[in-house]
Write an enzyme that holds these catalytic residues in place. Sequence first.
Site, PDB file in Angstrom:
ATOM      1  N   GLY A   1       0.343  -1.535   0.288  1.00 19.72           N
ATOM      2  CA  GLY A   1      -0.364   0.444  -0.028  1.00 19.72           C
ATOM      3  C   GLY A   1       0.744   1.028   0.035  1.00 19.72           C
ATOM      4  N   THR A   2       0.411   2.181   0.693  1.00 18.33           N
ATOM      5  CA  THR A   2       1.004   3.988   0.410  1.00 18.33           C
ATOM      6  C   THR A   2       2.111   3.433   1.498  1.00 18.33           C
ATOM      7  OG1 THR A   2      -1.119   4.777   0.162  1.00 18.33           O
ATOM      8  CG2 THR A   2       0.537   5.795   1.149  1.00 18.33           C
TER       9      THR A   2
ATOM     10  N   GLY B   1       1.226  23.057   2.461  1.00 18.14           N
ATOM     11  CA  GLY B   1       0.972  23.042   3.537  1.00 18.14           C
ATOM     12  C   GLY B   1       2.231  22.312   4.351  1.00 18.14           C
TER      13      GLY B   1
ATOM     14  N   GLY C   1       1.836  20.429   7.687  1.00 13.60           N
ATOM     15  CA  GLY C   1       1.241  18.945   8.685  1.00 13.60           C
ATOM     16  C   GLY C   1       2.495  18.416   7.867  1.00 13.60           C
TER      17      GLY C   1
ATOM     18  N   ILE D   1       3.177  15.630   6.079  1.00 10.24           N
ATOM     19  CA  ILE D   1       4.115  15.151   4.885  1.00 10.24           C
ATOM     20  C   ILE D   1       4.910  15.979   4.479  1.00 10.24           C
ATOM     21  CG2 ILE D   1       3.962  14.188   2.897  1.00 10.24           C
ATOM     22  CD1 ILE D   1       1.579  12.753   4.152  1.00 10.24           C
TER      23      ILE D   1
ATOM     24  N   VAL E   1      -1.247  18.806   1.914  1.00  8.50           N
ATOM     25  CA  VAL E   1      -2.313  19.496   2.276  1.00  8.50           C
ATOM     26  C   VAL E   1      -3.026  18.321   3.185  1.00  8.50           C
ATOM     27  CG1 VAL E   1      -2.409  21.671   1.059  1.00  8.50           C
ATOM     28  CG2 VAL E   1      -3.755  19.873   0.055  1.00  8.50           C
TER      29      VAL E   1
ATOM     30  N   ALA F   1      -0.052   4.171   9.936  1.00 10.01           N
ATOM     31  CA  ALA F   1      -0.045   2.897   9.515  1.00 10.01           C
ATOM     32  C   ALA F   1      -0.311   2.057  10.903  1.00 10.01           C
ATOM     33  CB  ALA F   1       1.300   2.825   8.418  1.00 10.01           C
TER      34      ALA F   1
ATOM     35  N   HIS G   1      22.831   3.246  30.292  1.00  7.13           N
ATOM     36  CA  HIS G   1      23.500   4.395  30.219  1.00  7.13           C
ATOM     37  C   HIS G   1      24.323   4.284  29.447  1.00  7.13           C
ATOM     38  CE1 HIS G   1      25.106   8.003  31.177  1.00  7.13           C
ATOM     39  NE2 HIS G   1      26.450   8.286  31.393  1.00  7.13           N
TER      40      HIS G   1
HETATM   41  C1  FAD Z   1       4.412  10.417   2.323  1.00  8.85           C
HETATM   42  C2  FAD Z   1       3.785   9.884   3.411  1.00  8.85           C
HETATM   43  C3  FAD Z   1       4.578   9.539   4.412  1.00  8.85           C
HETATM   44  C4  FAD Z   1       3.752   8.232   5.218  1.00  8.85           C
HETATM   45  N1  FAD Z   1       4.123   8.482   6.919  1.00  8.85           N
HETATM   46  C5  FAD Z   1       4.269   7.637   7.434  1.00  8.85           C
HETATM   47  C6  FAD Z   1       4.321   7.574   8.772  1.00  8.85           C
HETATM   48  O1  FAD Z   1       6.142   8.022   9.174  1.00  8.85           O
HETATM   49  N2  FAD Z   1       4.386   6.578   9.725  1.00  8.85           N
HETATM   50  C7  FAD Z   1       2.949   6.655   9.824  1.00  8.85           C
HETATM   51  O2  FAD Z   1       1.977   5.313  10.700  1.00  8.85           O
HETATM   52  N3  FAD Z   1       2.073   6.576   8.802  1.00  8.85           N
HETATM   53  C8  FAD Z   1       2.527   6.969   7.575  1.00  8.85           C
HETATM   54  N4  FAD Z   1       2.286   7.587   6.786  1.00  8.85           N
HETATM   55  C9  FAD Z   1       0.568   6.883   6.648  1.00  8.85           C
HETATM   56  C10 FAD Z   1       0.790   5.716   5.898  1.00  8.85           C
HETATM   57  O3  FAD Z   1       1.026   5.484   4.653  1.00  8.85           O
HETATM   58  C11 FAD Z   1      -1.062   5.565   5.793  1.00  8.85           C
HETATM   59  O4  FAD Z   1      -1.615   5.565   7.097  1.00  8.85           O
HETATM   60  C12 FAD Z   1      -1.084   4.239   5.882  1.00  8.85           C
HETATM   61  O5  FAD Z   1      -0.555   4.024   3.991  1.00  8.85           O
HETATM   62  C13 FAD Z   1      -2.444   3.036   5.984  1.00  8.85           C
HETATM   63  O6  FAD Z   1      -2.632   2.373   5.532  1.00  8.85           O
HETATM   64  P1  FAD Z   1      -4.092   1.406   4.690  1.00  8.85           P
HETATM   65  O7  FAD Z   1      -3.765  -0.177   4.753  1.00  8.85           O
HETATM   66  O8  FAD Z   1      -5.547   2.050   5.619  1.00  8.85           O
HETATM   67  O9  FAD Z   1      -3.975   2.444   3.160  1.00  8.85           O
HETATM   68  P2  FAD Z   1      -3.057   2.033   2.842  1.00  8.85           P
HETATM   69  O10 FAD Z   1      -1.766   1.971   2.469  1.00  8.85           O
HETATM   70  O11 FAD Z   1      -3.287   3.174   1.541  1.00  8.85           O
HETATM   71  O12 FAD Z   1      -3.267   1.162   1.217  1.00  8.85           O
HETATM   72  C14 FAD Z   1      -4.908   0.495   0.676  1.00  8.85           C
HETATM   73  C15 FAD Z   1      -3.897  -0.154  -0.495  1.00  8.85           C
HETATM   74  O13 FAD Z   1      -5.826  -0.229  -1.382  1.00  8.85           O
HETATM   75  C16 FAD Z   1      -5.411  -0.426  -2.684  1.00  8.85           C
HETATM   76  N5  FAD Z   1      -6.278  -1.000  -2.956  1.00  8.85           N
HETATM   77  C17 FAD Z   1      -7.408   0.841  -2.814  1.00  8.85           C
HETATM   78  N6  FAD Z   1      -8.987   0.862  -3.600  1.00  8.85           N
HETATM   79  C18 FAD Z   1      -9.021  -0.822  -4.020  1.00  8.85           C
HETATM   80  C19 FAD Z   1      -9.475  -1.381  -4.557  1.00  8.85           C
HETATM   81  N7  FAD Z   1     -10.830  -1.105  -4.827  1.00  8.85           N
HETATM   82  N8  FAD Z   1      -9.844  -2.756  -4.542  1.00  8.85           N
HETATM   83  C20 FAD Z   1      -8.010  -3.368  -4.703  1.00  8.85           C
HETATM   84  N9  FAD Z   1      -6.893  -2.678  -4.198  1.00  8.85           N
HETATM   85  C21 FAD Z   1      -7.666  -0.930  -2.907  1.00  8.85           C
HETATM   86  C22 FAD Z   1      -4.468   0.376  -2.932  1.00  8.85           C
HETATM   87  O14 FAD Z   1      -3.344   0.529  -3.798  1.00  8.85           O
HETATM   88  C23 FAD Z   1      -3.535   0.429  -1.613  1.00  8.85           C
HETATM   89  O15 FAD Z   1      -2.175  -0.761  -1.855  1.00  8.85           O
HETATM   90  C24 FAD Z   1       2.828   8.265   5.273  1.00  8.85           C
HETATM   91  C25 FAD Z   1       1.869   8.924   5.008  1.00  8.85           C
HETATM   92  C26 FAD Z   1       2.622   9.129   3.429  1.00  8.85           C
HETATM   93  C27 FAD Z   1       1.868   9.615   1.838  1.00  8.85           C
END
Ligand code: FAD
Lengths: 472, 444
Positions: free
Chosen positions: A44-45, A184, A186, A188, A274, A324, A448
């Site tokens: 995922g993300t 933004g 925030g 990120i 954002v 995550a 320590h």
């Molecule tokens: C630049 C950046 C930095 C980040 N840094 C951190 C960090 O340091 N620490 C942290 O905790 N979080 C961080 N995050 C946030 C974190 O990435 C997300 O909170 C996390 O990925 C969410 O997980 P998820 O499983 O909910 O969704 P996602 O990781 O978004 O995964 C969802 C998946 O579902 C798939 N999908 C969507 N629709 C469908 C469908 N209809 N059928 C099949 N597959 C589908 C997508 O392709 C994707 O692979 C960061 C995010 C970004 C953008």
Amino acid sequence: MVDGDATETELVVIGAGPGGYVAAIRAAQRDLDVTLVEKGDFGGTCLNTGCIPSKAYITATDIAHEASNAELMGISANPEVDLSAMNEWKNGVVDQLTGGVEKLCKANGATLVEGTARFVDDHTVAVDGSEGQDSETIAFENAIVATGSRPIEVPGFAYSDEPVWSSTDALAATEIPDRLVVVGGGYIGMELSTVFAKLGTEVMVVEMLDDILPQYGSDVTKIIRSKAEELGIEFNFGEGASEWTEADEGIVVESETEDGETSSYEADAVLVAVGRAPVTDTLDLEAAGIETTDRGTIPTDDRMRTNVDHIHAIGDVAGDPMLAHAASKEGIVAAEVVAGEPAAMDVQAVPAAVFTDPEIATAGMTAAEAEEAGFDPVVGEMPFRASGRALTTGHTDGFVKIVADAESGFVLGGKIVGPEASELIAEVTLAIELGATLEDVASTVHTHPTLAEAVMEAAENAEGQAIHTLNR
Amino acid sequence: MTDTPFTLPDLGESDSGELVTWLVEAGETISEDQPIAEVETEKSVVEVPAPNAGTVTELLVEEGSTVEVGAEILRMEADESADAESADAEAEPAADSEAEPEPTDQPAEEVTISDERVFAPPRVRRLARELGVDIASIEGSETGGRINEDDVRAVAESTDEAEDGTAGPKPFTPSGKSAVSKDGEAVSGTGITDKSESKAESGPKPFTPSGKSAVSKGGEAVSGAGMADKEAARSAGAVTHAAHYDTAVVAELTDLRAELEPHAEAHGVELTLLPLLIKAVVRALAERPTLNATVDEDDTVTTSDEYHIGLAVATDDGLAVPVVRNADEKTILKLADEIGDLLDRAEAGELTAEETGGTFTVTTPGAIGDEYATLPLDAETASLALGAVELRPVVADGEVVARETLPLSLSVDPRAVDSTEAAAFVEQVVGYLESPTRLLLTLT
Ligand SMILES: Cc1cc2nc3c(=O)[nH]c(=O)nc-3n(C[C@H](O)[C@H](O)[C@H](O)COP(=O)(O)OP(=O)(O)OC[C@H]3O[C@@H](n4cnc5c(N)ncnc54)[C@H](O)[C@@H]3O)c2cc1C
């Protein structure tokens, strides 16, 4: 579209991010017959375009920055950075991790299906393959929706335009821009601003509010802002980015205050960070009768169930906190609930970390929140400038603050700014989950010299008996 | 439906015993674990639990006859759903029956997670959900109100019992619980049962074990005893609850009380026998810690070094169990004063939660109307019932004479206390009661 025979599964998990893949593995561990559907890359993300690549860049650019700023330690260097090589290295890390996740899912017995899942009804999904392949129908007893989130677009800034970057684009850049506008302030936006500032980019942050990361409080943001300014990051508060135009060299980004005052910034690219919006448009939630909020997130109860009992939602798509580790925990809860176990999302604290320089990490309540909840809070503090280990790292900005209930001594919260804050918060989080007291934390022997001693000292300070700070 | 024989299970210490009383009769419908007979061995009386639910078809032995372990004592028709198991009735007399599952085996009702901050580790919070307890409503027994596993189990048990009106006579929940529910409902800590329950118990055998307490869970509860020398209890189908009785000749004790009475009166305190009895009990407990203890579902025995003695007393509202805290640290005068006050308030139904929750329970004379009464043990490992002091015939110097005697009966959980220990404890209490001046030696 939908072909004849449906495959049957006890549990279908949609999306293989840190929410979905963790849920699938836990469900498989509980002997459920589980099918995991992913339309893009496993992980995922977080693994592909979020946590992992951003942290890879943060570490790499830190090395370059540190090396060129260590004269005090007797080191003089002028490191040369090849961003496309750095990018390749990062891709290698990502590939290794996502490959590992895929293997783990399979080895645990989950069935992996590639494609985009959408609901046909509340017991069926259709999975549309990539290249016009026939879709596959899966009949399920239970479902977990874990489709995550995507970056929000600001009107006038389309990610499809070359100079307009989403965080994903920023993490795939192969050339270091000379000038970068970051819309933004925030987490990120701030993390990536720091990365580029350390690569030598002139970074201009445009933020609508009057501070960065306002939720962390001014004691924190003061430190982050001043370090960022040292790195050359310029802050423009109270302004919203309104449009961008091509210029002779690069682009111009226009911004506007509430009173209509405009400013323009010359840059080579503009990074828009954002916030993130839930991904539900791929799903046809209505076909299953699943409700969403105005924000588009899927509301759930403490068992991660949607309004449709046998369909769960976890991770970013289920709303805040969009992190995550929250997604993973929710995934575990949902899988165990499906397996009939007495699991629930009952955690006392979900820690949060921001990988700026220095890092920020929090868990549990602030003193104000504790008071509101009816406690009588005491706050213990240990500044890192009093920590031997912090001095040896050359990073002494920041502090550990620990919030506890005066009467019982129970640890209620923690706030850490400083080197490795993201690691140090784990101890505070454990104390909160276990119902540990200040005395428990203070009486635990800490190695320590380590930064972790600061957590112990903060607990001692709250009890009025710290050794390495004056107890005022 | 088949008619199957049921054999006398392992008695723990002897190979045979006298079947003193049948507690069921032919044609009677019985539930799993319901006591069906009392069997007496050399120094104890034990209740034999029913292997499963069903209907008794025939009693095969007469009261008063001696029965060998393994001999058939009755025939019964198991309930339809328990049929499969009834084939194994001999080997596993207390095997889980589906006819009447323990409430804890059923999925607990789902509790909503409160937003409130809860001070309990994750495994305890999970246990609460498993048992259907709203953890936010528990006041923990640890410092600051932190909640532990025992607290959760205590509330779960008391809730089960309060909800389950159908299962056998259930006179009261013994104390020994540290947790109380904040809103005060269904709490073991109050020690007072509601009216309907106390009515149910006005029958001839008010204190038979409830069939619900940890000790009475048949084979399941006794398997895997937590302590050494519990082989007997460990074997499946072994008796799950044992009573040891004796009689103390208490002439010296009553004399002593009479002698002290005016002195107590001078302090404005009315002196009954009870404070003296409690001193004797506490003294004996100090030497046998497994009796001042609790045992949990995993058969883990937790001893206490505090002596909080619960007094089971009959009140108009049923039974109450006020607790004399730290009875070992108090003078007889102080005990007398406190007991008087506690009993008055128990009678008036004015006990507070802090005044309940003991480590050992004593059923007071007169609360029972039966010389040998047995308390349900629940989490406590033992409890002692005291009969009324009366003139009874005893043999002295080869002659039958009338003496003031006090009958006592000790109930123990065989997982924690073996018969030798139990007998030794009773003997010790009797010793102190018969020559109370011995108590002076350990006076603090
Ligand atoms: C630049 C950046 C930095 C980040 N840094 C951190 C960090 O340091 N620490 C942290 O905790 N979080 C961080 N995050 C946030 C974190 O990435 C997300 O909170 C996390 O990925 C969410 O997980 P998820 O499983 O909910 O969704 P996602 O990781 O978004 O995964 C969802 C998946 O579902 C798939 N999908 C969507 N629709 C469908 C469908 N209809 N059928 C099949 N597959 C589908 C997508 O392709 C994707 O692979 C960061 C995010 C970004 C953008």
